[in-house]
Design a protein around this motif. Structure first.
Motif, PDB file in Angstrom:
ATOM      1  N   THR A  74       0.813  -1.215   0.000  1.00 16.14           N
ATOM      2  CA  THR A  74       0.000   0.000   0.000  1.00 16.14           C
ATOM      3  C   THR A  74       0.847   1.266   0.000  1.00 16.14           C
ATOM      4  O   THR A  74       0.368   2.330   0.356  1.00 16.14           O
ATOM      5  CB  THR A  74      -0.936   0.012   1.230  1.00 16.14           C
ATOM      6  OG1 THR A  74      -0.137  -0.094   2.421  1.00 16.14           O
ATOM      7  CG2 THR A  74      -1.935  -1.126   1.187  1.00 16.14           C
ATOM      8  N   VAL A  75       2.100   1.156  -0.412  1.00 11.65           N
ATOM      9  CA  VAL A  75       3.011   2.309  -0.424  1.00 11.65           C
ATOM     10  C   VAL A  75       2.727   3.147  -1.667  1.00 11.65           C
ATOM     11  O   VAL A  75       3.053   2.743  -2.778  1.00 11.65           O
ATOM     12  CB  VAL A  75       4.492   1.851  -0.399  1.00 11.65           C
ATOM     13  CG1 VAL A  75       5.417   3.054  -0.415  1.00 11.65           C
ATOM     14  CG2 VAL A  75       4.760   0.966   0.804  1.00 11.65           C
ATOM     15  N   LYS A  76       2.107   4.311  -1.488  1.00 14.98           N
ATOM     16  CA  LYS A  76       1.741   5.173  -2.614  1.00 14.98           C
ATOM     17  C   LYS A  76       2.918   5.981  -3.136  1.00 14.98           C
ATOM     18  O   LYS A  76       2.997   6.269  -4.322  1.00 14.98           O
ATOM     19  CB  LYS A  76       0.613   6.117  -2.206  1.00 14.98           C
ATOM     20  CG  LYS A  76      -0.700   5.429  -1.976  1.00 14.98           C
ATOM     21  CD  LYS A  76      -1.777   6.428  -1.611  1.00 14.98           C
ATOM     22  CE  LYS A  76      -3.090   5.710  -1.344  1.00 14.98           C
ATOM     23  NZ  LYS A  76      -4.148   6.634  -0.969  1.00 14.98           N
ATOM     24  N   ASP A  77       3.823   6.369  -2.263  1.00 10.29           N
ATOM     25  CA  ASP A  77       4.951   7.225  -2.629  1.00 10.29           C
ATOM     26  C   ASP A  77       6.013   6.404  -3.360  1.00 10.29           C
ATOM     27  O   ASP A  77       6.663   5.540  -2.769  1.00 10.29           O
ATOM     28  CB  ASP A  77       5.542   7.858  -1.364  1.00 10.29           C
ATOM     29  CG  ASP A  77       6.630   8.877  -1.641  1.00 10.29           C
ATOM     30  OD1 ASP A  77       7.162   8.925  -2.776  1.00 10.29           O
ATOM     31  OD2 ASP A  77       6.959   9.631  -0.707  1.00 10.29           O
ATOM     32  N   ALA A  78       6.201   6.702  -4.654  1.00 11.90           N
ATOM     33  CA  ALA A  78       7.163   5.949  -5.472  1.00 11.90           C
ATOM     34  C   ALA A  78       8.601   6.135  -5.019  1.00 11.90           C
ATOM     35  O   ALA A  78       9.481   5.374  -5.421  1.00 11.90           O
ATOM     36  CB  ALA A  78       7.019   6.356  -6.940  1.00 11.90           C
ATOM     37  N   ASP A  79       8.866   7.131  -4.188  1.00 11.82           N
ATOM     38  CA  ASP A  79      10.216   7.345  -3.678  1.00 11.82           C
ATOM     39  C   ASP A  79      10.503   6.533  -2.424  1.00 11.82           C
ATOM     40  O   ASP A  79      11.622   6.542  -1.924  1.00 11.82           O
ATOM     41  CB  ASP A  79      10.454   8.838  -3.395  1.00 11.82           C
ATOM     42  CG  ASP A  79      10.497   9.651  -4.675  1.00 11.82           C
ATOM     43  OD1 ASP A  79      11.022   9.131  -5.688  1.00 11.82           O
ATOM     44  OD2 ASP A  79      10.006  10.792  -4.674  1.00 11.82           O
ATOM     45  N   LYS A  80       9.496   5.854  -1.896  1.00 16.33           N
ATOM     46  CA  LYS A  80       9.686   5.032  -0.702  1.00 16.33           C
ATOM     47  C   LYS A  80       9.814   3.569  -1.106  1.00 16.33           C
ATOM     48  O   LYS A  80       9.202   3.112  -2.064  1.00 16.33           O
ATOM     49  CB  LYS A  80       8.518   5.212   0.262  1.00 16.33           C
ATOM     50  CG  LYS A  80       8.480   6.591   0.875  1.00 16.33           C
ATOM     51  CD  LYS A  80       7.460   6.667   1.973  1.00 16.33           C
ATOM     52  CE  LYS A  80       7.527   8.058   2.595  1.00 16.33           C
ATOM     53  NZ  LYS A  80       6.560   8.217   3.669  1.00 16.33           N
ATOM     54  N   HIS A  81      10.612   2.836  -0.350  1.00 13.97           N
ATOM     55  CA  HIS A  81      10.815   1.411  -0.613  1.00 13.97           C
ATOM     56  C   HIS A  81       9.608   0.586  -0.195  1.00 13.97           C
ATOM     57  O   HIS A  81       8.937   0.903   0.776  1.00 13.97           O
ATOM     58  CB  HIS A  81      12.040   0.887   0.137  1.00 13.97           C
ATOM     59  CG  HIS A  81      13.326   1.481  -0.303  1.00 13.97           C
ATOM     60  ND1 HIS A  81      13.819   1.348  -1.574  1.00 13.97           N
ATOM     61  CD2 HIS A  81      14.232   2.241   0.367  1.00 13.97           C
ATOM     62  CE1 HIS A  81      14.967   1.983  -1.682  1.00 13.97           C
ATOM     63  NE2 HIS A  81      15.236   2.542  -0.518  1.00 13.97           N
ATOM     64  N   VAL A  82       9.381  -0.485  -0.932  1.00 16.49           N
ATOM     65  CA  VAL A  82       8.374  -1.474  -0.570  1.00 16.49           C
ATOM     66  C   VAL A  82       9.132  -2.663   0.000  1.00 16.49           C
ATOM     67  O   VAL A  82       9.992  -3.232  -0.669  1.00 16.49           O
ATOM     68  CB  VAL A  82       7.548  -1.914  -1.808  1.00 16.49           C
ATOM     69  CG1 VAL A  82       6.629  -3.074  -1.455  1.00 16.49           C
ATOM     70  CG2 VAL A  82       6.774  -0.737  -2.382  1.00 16.49           C
ATOM     71  N   VAL A  83       8.862  -3.015   1.232  1.00 23.26           N
ATOM     72  CA  VAL A  83       9.526  -4.144   1.875  1.00 23.26           C
ATOM     73  C   VAL A  83       8.734  -5.406   1.524  1.00 23.26           C
ATOM     74  O   VAL A  83       7.638  -5.629   2.048  1.00 23.26           O
ATOM     75  CB  VAL A  83       9.613  -3.953   3.404  1.00 23.26           C
ATOM     76  CG1 VAL A  83      10.274  -5.156   4.057  1.00 23.26           C
ATOM     77  CG2 VAL A  83      10.365  -2.661   3.732  1.00 23.26           C
ATOM     78  N   ALA A  84       9.291  -6.205   0.642  1.00 21.75           N
ATOM     79  CA  ALA A  84       8.588  -7.395   0.143  1.00 21.75           C
ATOM     80  C   ALA A  84       8.206  -8.347   1.275  1.00 21.75           C
ATOM     81  O   ALA A  84       7.126  -8.932   1.253  1.00 21.75           O
ATOM     82  CB  ALA A  84       9.432  -8.120  -0.899  1.00 21.75           C
ATOM     83  N   ALA A  85       9.066  -8.516   2.251  1.00 19.89           N
ATOM     84  CA  ALA A  85       8.794  -9.448   3.349  1.00 19.89           C
ATOM     85  C   ALA A  85       7.519  -9.085   4.100  1.00 19.89           C
ATOM     86  O   ALA A  85       6.836  -9.958   4.630  1.00 19.89           O
ATOM     87  CB  ALA A  85       9.970  -9.492   4.319  1.00 19.89           C
TER      88      ALA A  85
END
Length: 130
Positions: A74-85
């Motif tokens: 649910t991370v909308k900000d493309a500059d923030k990392h998505v933690v796959a785990a």
């Protein structure tokens, strides 16, 4: 990962283009876990879904347990990392079943990976390499 790859010029007959997979775990020549991460409820395109199914089926045919996970973030900000785990598993495709199914309970990718390895160790007597 912020640099886009342009597949222009790689189209094959029938409109087939390369696809990507967000993650692949090959565990000690014993098992394969494919991970596809999507934002929210974004659907997996037909061609990508078919390619993932065929890879899982091919690994299974040669005797390697394999599973594909579609998970969401649910991370909308493309500059923030998505933690796959920490992503929530939405559905799985297990080799040999030839169907996608929802998980029985809500879990993260990390929890699913741990459960899959435990399942294989118990069910198929796999020896864990260290």
């Amino acid at each position: 990962m912020r640099q886009l790859i342009d597949f222009t010029g790689l189209e094959l007959e029938g409109g087939i283009y390369p696809t990507d997979i967000d993650g692949l775990i090959e565990y000690h020549d014993q098992e394969y876990i494919l991970i596809e991460v999507k934002y929210g409820k974004t659907k997996v395109p037909f061609g990508q879904r078919l390619a993932i199914e065929r890879m899982v089926d091919d690994f299974t045919k040669i005797g390697k347990p394999a599973v594909a996970i579609v998970c969401e973030h649910t991370v909308k900000d493309a500059d923030k990392h998505v933690v796959a785990a920490a992503c929530k598993v939405r559905e799985i495709y297990y080799g040999g079943e030839h169907r996608w199914r929802k998980t029985e309970k809500q879990m993260t990718v990390r929890e699913f990976v741990d459960n899959f390895q435990s399942f294989l160790t118990e069910k198929e007597g796999l020896v864990e390499c260290k």
